[in-house]
Design a protein around this motif. Structure first.
Motif, PDB file in Angstrom:
ATOM      1  N   MET A  74     -33.164 -22.320 -27.494  1.00 17.91           N
ATOM      2  CA  MET A  74     -32.342 -22.844 -28.807  1.00 17.91           C
ATOM      3  C   MET A  74     -32.096 -21.736 -29.603  1.00 17.91           C
ATOM      4  SD  MET A  74     -32.974 -25.674 -31.765  1.00 17.91           S
ATOM      5  CE  MET A  74     -34.294 -24.677 -32.250  1.00 17.91           C
ATOM      6  N   LYS A  75     -30.662 -21.444 -29.607  1.00 18.11           N
ATOM      7  CA  LYS A  75     -30.404 -20.229 -30.654  1.00 18.11           C
ATOM      8  C   LYS A  75     -30.036 -20.540 -32.221  1.00 18.11           C
ATOM      9  CE  LYS A  75     -29.156 -16.039 -28.354  1.00 18.11           C
ATOM     10  NZ  LYS A  75     -28.334 -15.006 -28.586  1.00 18.11           N
ATOM     11  N   ARG A  76     -30.725 -19.953 -33.067  1.00 14.64           N
ATOM     12  CA  ARG A  76     -30.091 -20.632 -34.522  1.00 14.64           C
ATOM     13  C   ARG A  76     -29.710 -19.483 -35.096  1.00 14.64           C
ATOM     14  NH1 ARG A  76     -34.608 -23.154 -37.493  1.00 14.64           N
ATOM     15  NH2 ARG A  76     -36.348 -22.146 -36.021  1.00 14.64           N
ATOM     16  N   GLU A  77     -28.727 -19.486 -35.972  1.00 16.71           N
ATOM     17  CA  GLU A  77     -28.226 -18.367 -36.863  1.00 16.71           C
ATOM     18  C   GLU A  77     -28.790 -18.155 -38.093  1.00 16.71           C
ATOM     19  OE1 GLU A  77     -24.709 -17.177 -36.154  1.00 16.71           O
ATOM     20  OE2 GLU A  77     -23.916 -18.813 -35.296  1.00 16.71           O
ATOM     21  N   PHE A  78     -29.368 -16.767 -38.207  1.00 17.13           N
ATOM     22  CA  PHE A  78     -29.966 -16.434 -39.213  1.00 17.13           C
ATOM     23  C   PHE A  78     -29.136 -15.272 -39.815  1.00 17.13           C
ATOM     24  CE2 PHE A  78     -33.164 -18.070 -36.382  1.00 17.13           C
ATOM     25  CZ  PHE A  78     -34.254 -19.098 -37.426  1.00 17.13           C
ATOM     26  N   ALA A  79     -29.639 -14.941 -41.138  1.00 16.76           N
ATOM     27  CA  ALA A  79     -28.937 -13.614 -41.598  1.00 16.76           C
ATOM     28  C   ALA A  79     -30.143 -12.972 -42.660  1.00 16.76           C
ATOM     29  CB  ALA A  79     -27.868 -13.763 -42.626  1.00 16.76           C
ATOM     30  N   VAL A  80     -30.330 -11.601 -42.244  1.00 16.56           N
ATOM     31  CA  VAL A  80     -31.153 -11.004 -43.080  1.00 16.56           C
ATOM     32  C   VAL A  80     -30.422 -10.178 -44.034  1.00 16.56           C
ATOM     33  CG1 VAL A  80     -33.178  -9.434 -43.117  1.00 16.56           C
ATOM     34  CG2 VAL A  80     -32.968 -11.254 -41.519  1.00 16.56           C
ATOM     35  N   ILE A  81     -30.818  -9.967 -45.593  1.00 19.41           N
ATOM     36  CA  ILE A  81     -29.921  -9.257 -46.342  1.00 19.41           C
ATOM     37  C   ILE A  81     -31.166  -8.240 -47.034  1.00 19.41           C
ATOM     38  CG2 ILE A  81     -28.813  -9.200 -48.570  1.00 19.41           C
ATOM     39  CD1 ILE A  81     -27.652 -12.116 -47.973  1.00 19.41           C
ATOM     40  N   GLY A  82     -30.884  -6.891 -46.665  1.00 18.53           N
ATOM     41  CA  GLY A  82     -31.750  -5.856 -47.078  1.00 18.53           C
ATOM     42  C   GLY A  82     -32.711  -5.649 -45.746  1.00 18.53           C
ATOM     43  N   LEU A  83     -32.446  -4.401 -45.269  1.00 19.78           N
ATOM     44  CA  LEU A  83     -33.080  -3.746 -43.998  1.00 19.78           C
ATOM     45  C   LEU A  83     -34.182  -2.824 -44.492  1.00 19.78           C
ATOM     46  CD1 LEU A  83     -30.066  -3.713 -41.976  1.00 19.78           C
ATOM     47  CD2 LEU A  83     -31.552  -5.899 -42.060  1.00 19.78           C
ATOM     48  N   GLY A  84     -34.850  -2.992 -45.324  1.00 20.34           N
ATOM     49  CA  GLY A  84     -36.068  -2.145 -45.619  1.00 20.34           C
ATOM     50  C   GLY A  84     -37.158  -2.413 -44.749  1.00 20.34           C
ATOM     51  N   ARG A  85     -38.341  -2.292 -44.884  1.00 21.20           N
ATOM     52  CA  ARG A  85     -39.484  -2.205 -44.217  1.00 21.20           C
ATOM     53  C   ARG A  85     -39.730  -3.667 -43.717  1.00 21.20           C
ATOM     54  NH1 ARG A  85     -43.748   1.106 -47.351  1.00 21.20           N
ATOM     55  NH2 ARG A  85     -42.439  -0.025 -48.742  1.00 21.20           N
ATOM     56  N   PHE A  86     -39.575  -4.556 -44.893  1.00 22.50           N
ATOM     57  CA  PHE A  86     -39.952  -6.022 -44.704  1.00 22.50           C
ATOM     58  C   PHE A  86     -38.639  -6.766 -43.884  1.00 22.50           C
ATOM     59  CE2 PHE A  86     -39.831 -10.453 -46.467  1.00 22.50           C
ATOM     60  CZ  PHE A  86     -41.000 -10.982 -45.755  1.00 22.50           C
ATOM     61  N   GLY A  87     -37.519  -6.586 -44.745  1.00 22.49           N
ATOM     62  CA  GLY A  87     -36.403  -7.305 -44.072  1.00 22.49           C
ATOM     63  C   GLY A  87     -36.028  -6.660 -42.508  1.00 22.49           C
ATOM     64  N   GLY A  88     -36.381  -5.519 -42.344  1.00 27.86           N
ATOM     65  CA  GLY A  88     -36.124  -4.993 -41.055  1.00 27.86           C
ATOM     66  C   GLY A  88     -36.879  -5.464 -40.028  1.00 27.86           C
ATOM     67  N   SER A  89     -38.249  -5.905 -40.476  1.00 33.02           N
ATOM     68  CA  SER A  89     -39.428  -6.235 -39.555  1.00 33.02           C
ATOM     69  C   SER A  89     -38.808  -7.525 -39.059  1.00 33.02           C
ATOM     70  CB  SER A  89     -40.599  -6.171 -40.094  1.00 33.02           C
ATOM     71  OG  SER A  89     -41.375  -6.997 -39.630  1.00 33.02           O
ATOM     72  N   ILE A  90     -38.421  -8.323 -40.159  1.00 33.49           N
ATOM     73  CA  ILE A  90     -38.046  -9.992 -39.740  1.00 33.49           C
ATOM     74  C   ILE A  90     -36.991  -9.865 -38.547  1.00 33.49           C
ATOM     75  CG2 ILE A  90     -36.869 -11.809 -40.644  1.00 33.49           C
ATOM     76  CD1 ILE A  90     -38.601 -11.501 -43.264  1.00 33.49           C
ATOM     77  N   CYS A  91     -35.838  -9.032 -39.160  1.00 34.57           N
ATOM     78  CA  CYS A  91     -34.793  -8.832 -38.393  1.00 34.57           C
ATOM     79  C   CYS A  91     -35.147  -8.475 -36.786  1.00 34.57           C
ATOM     80  CB  CYS A  91     -33.780  -7.787 -38.905  1.00 34.57           C
ATOM     81  SG  CYS A  91     -32.290  -7.683 -38.122  1.00 34.57           S
ATOM     82  N   ARG A  92     -35.879  -7.634 -36.726  1.00 36.82           N
ATOM     83  CA  ARG A  92     -36.459  -6.987 -35.293  1.00 36.82           C
ATOM     84  C   ARG A  92     -36.826  -8.177 -34.569  1.00 36.82           C
ATOM     85  NH1 ARG A  92     -38.866  -2.672 -37.443  1.00 36.82           N
ATOM     86  NH2 ARG A  92     -37.092  -1.447 -37.860  1.00 36.82           N
ATOM     87  N   GLU A  93     -38.049  -8.719 -35.307  1.00 40.55           N
ATOM     88  CA  GLU A  93     -38.652  -9.887 -34.620  1.00 40.55           C
ATOM     89  C   GLU A  93     -37.668 -10.983 -34.175  1.00 40.55           C
ATOM     90  OE1 GLU A  93     -41.737  -8.873 -34.472  1.00 40.55           O
ATOM     91  OE2 GLU A  93     -42.444 -10.340 -33.248  1.00 40.55           O
ATOM     92  N   LEU A  94     -36.972 -11.370 -34.990  1.00 35.92           N
ATOM     93  CA  LEU A  94     -35.994 -12.626 -34.664  1.00 35.92           C
ATOM     94  C   LEU A  94     -35.269 -12.167 -33.796  1.00 35.92           C
ATOM     95  CD1 LEU A  94     -34.862 -13.975 -38.297  1.00 35.92           C
ATOM     96  CD2 LEU A  94     -36.467 -15.150 -36.620  1.00 35.92           C
ATOM     97  N   SER A  95     -34.750 -10.999 -33.618  1.00 32.51           N
ATOM     98  CA  SER A  95     -33.801 -10.492 -32.675  1.00 32.51           C
ATOM     99  C   SER A  95     -34.582 -10.522 -31.232  1.00 32.51           C
ATOM    100  CB  SER A  95     -33.335  -9.102 -32.747  1.00 32.51           C
ATOM    101  OG  SER A  95     -32.573  -9.077 -33.970  1.00 32.51           O
ATOM    102  N   MET A  96     -35.724  -9.855 -31.157  1.00 32.77           N
ATOM    103  CA  MET A  96     -36.572  -9.842 -30.041  1.00 32.77           C
ATOM    104  C   MET A  96     -37.050 -11.282 -29.378  1.00 32.77           C
ATOM    105  SD  MET A  96     -39.130  -6.722 -30.289  1.00 32.77           S
ATOM    106  CE  MET A  96     -40.247  -7.399 -31.401  1.00 32.77           C
ATOM    107  N   GLU A  97     -37.059 -12.462 -30.252  1.00 30.76           N
ATOM    108  CA  GLU A  97     -37.371 -13.905 -30.079  1.00 30.76           C
ATOM    109  C   GLU A  97     -35.940 -14.565 -29.546  1.00 30.76           C
ATOM    110  OE1 GLU A  97     -40.158 -15.411 -29.767  1.00 30.76           O
ATOM    111  OE2 GLU A  97     -41.385 -13.723 -30.374  1.00 30.76           O
ATOM    112  N   GLY A  98     -35.035 -13.620 -29.350  1.00 34.66           N
ATOM    113  CA  GLY A  98     -33.542 -14.133 -28.790  1.00 34.66           C
ATOM    114  C   GLY A  98     -32.850 -14.811 -29.968  1.00 34.66           C
TER     115      GLY A  98
END
Ligand code: ATP
Ligand code: ATP
Ligand code: CA
Length: 218
Positions: free
Chosen positions: A1-25
């Motif tokens: 199931m794909k859900r739509e997320f947005a991450v605003i701010g790609l510092g260490r914290f936001g970047g890590s969330i973004c990377r992990e969500l993307s890796m989870e498809g």
């Protein structure tokens, strides 16, 4: 199931969330004002765009309204973080998670309608502090200002004893809610089952009670 997320701010914290969500498809829209940051995320985020999230028109143009869950990970610029959150709540975003820089920031974010406020530096600091107190404390999760859950390895002082022997509820006011043994997790632990080496207890209680439990038994 794909859900739509947005991450605003790609510092260490936001970047890590973004990377992990993307890796989870998951489908992730990555946003930052900084071009270099955005370029870093071009390869794995579904979309990576340069935008200032305090600009309402820019957010609208990105179709942010159609996104289920937006994570605001702007750290140092508290004003930008607050303004972004106000715009997102005005737009009626279903779920908004925001990283807070301090307690005052957290208070404001909750007041203006952030669904979830996270405090990664503070919370990770607490977890690590408890882990430093004892190597047997594996994890620590704050439930409220006064209550927590800890995950502890059975120490020397608990080995071979039962929950009745230890009388944790009477002595420390804490409850053992589950015992992990290997891959099994027993969510209604028996009071007269002897604890074994490498058992892991999940204990819930008031912070001061948990502290006493940690000092005496872990
Ligand atoms: P870290 O997670 O690395 O600790 P931080 O909490 O220190 O980061 P900042 O570095 O201040 O946070 O900000 C994180 C990111 O947010 C930065 O890449 C920054 O460019 C971006 N950012 C700041 N303001 C805005 C804005 N108005 N719109 C979009 N992105 C922004
Ligand atoms: P945060 O955990 O808030 O994200 P940070 O990772 O961005 O912090 P800094 O703010 O750069 O880290 O540094 C953390 C602290 O370390 C600051 O209070 C700073 O004064 C202190 N500090 C930096 N360098 C030294 C040093 N050489 N000796 C002692 N303290 C230092
Ligand atoms: Ca930081």
């Amino acid at each position: 199931m794909k859900r739509e997320f947005a991450v605003i701010g790609l510092g260490r914290f936001g970047g890590s969330i973004c990377r992990e969500l993307s890796m989870e498809g998951m489908d992730v829209l990555a946003i930052d004002v900084d071009e270099d940051k955005v370029n870093e995320f071009k390869n794995f985020a579904s979309y990576a765009v340069i935008a200032d999230s305090t600009d309402e028109a820019a957010l609208k143009e990105l179709g942010i309204k159609n996104i289920d869950h937006v994570i605001v990970a702007i750290g140092d610029n508290i004003q930008a973080s607050i303004l972004t959150t106000v715009i997102l709540t005005d737009l009626g975003i279903k779920k908004i998670t925001v990283k807070a820089q301090n307690d005052y920031h957290e208070k404001i974010l909750k007041k203006i309608g952030a669904d979830q406020v996270v405090h990664p530096e503070r919370d990770m600091g607490k977890r690590i502090a408890h882990n430093i107190i004892s190597n047997n404390i594996l994890d620590y999760l704050e439930l409220s200002d006064e209550h927590s859950i800890v995950e502890v390895k059975v120490g020397e002082r608990m080995l071979g004893k039962t929950l009745v022997d230890l009388d944790i509820r009477a002595n420390y006011g804490c409850n053992v809610v589950a015992i992990k043994r290997g891959k099994e997790i027993n969510v209604s632990p028996s009071a007269d089952d002897a604890l074994q080496k490498s058992d892991i207890l999940i204990v819930i209680g008031a912070d001061n009670d948990i502290s006493r439990f940690e000092r005496h038994l872990v």
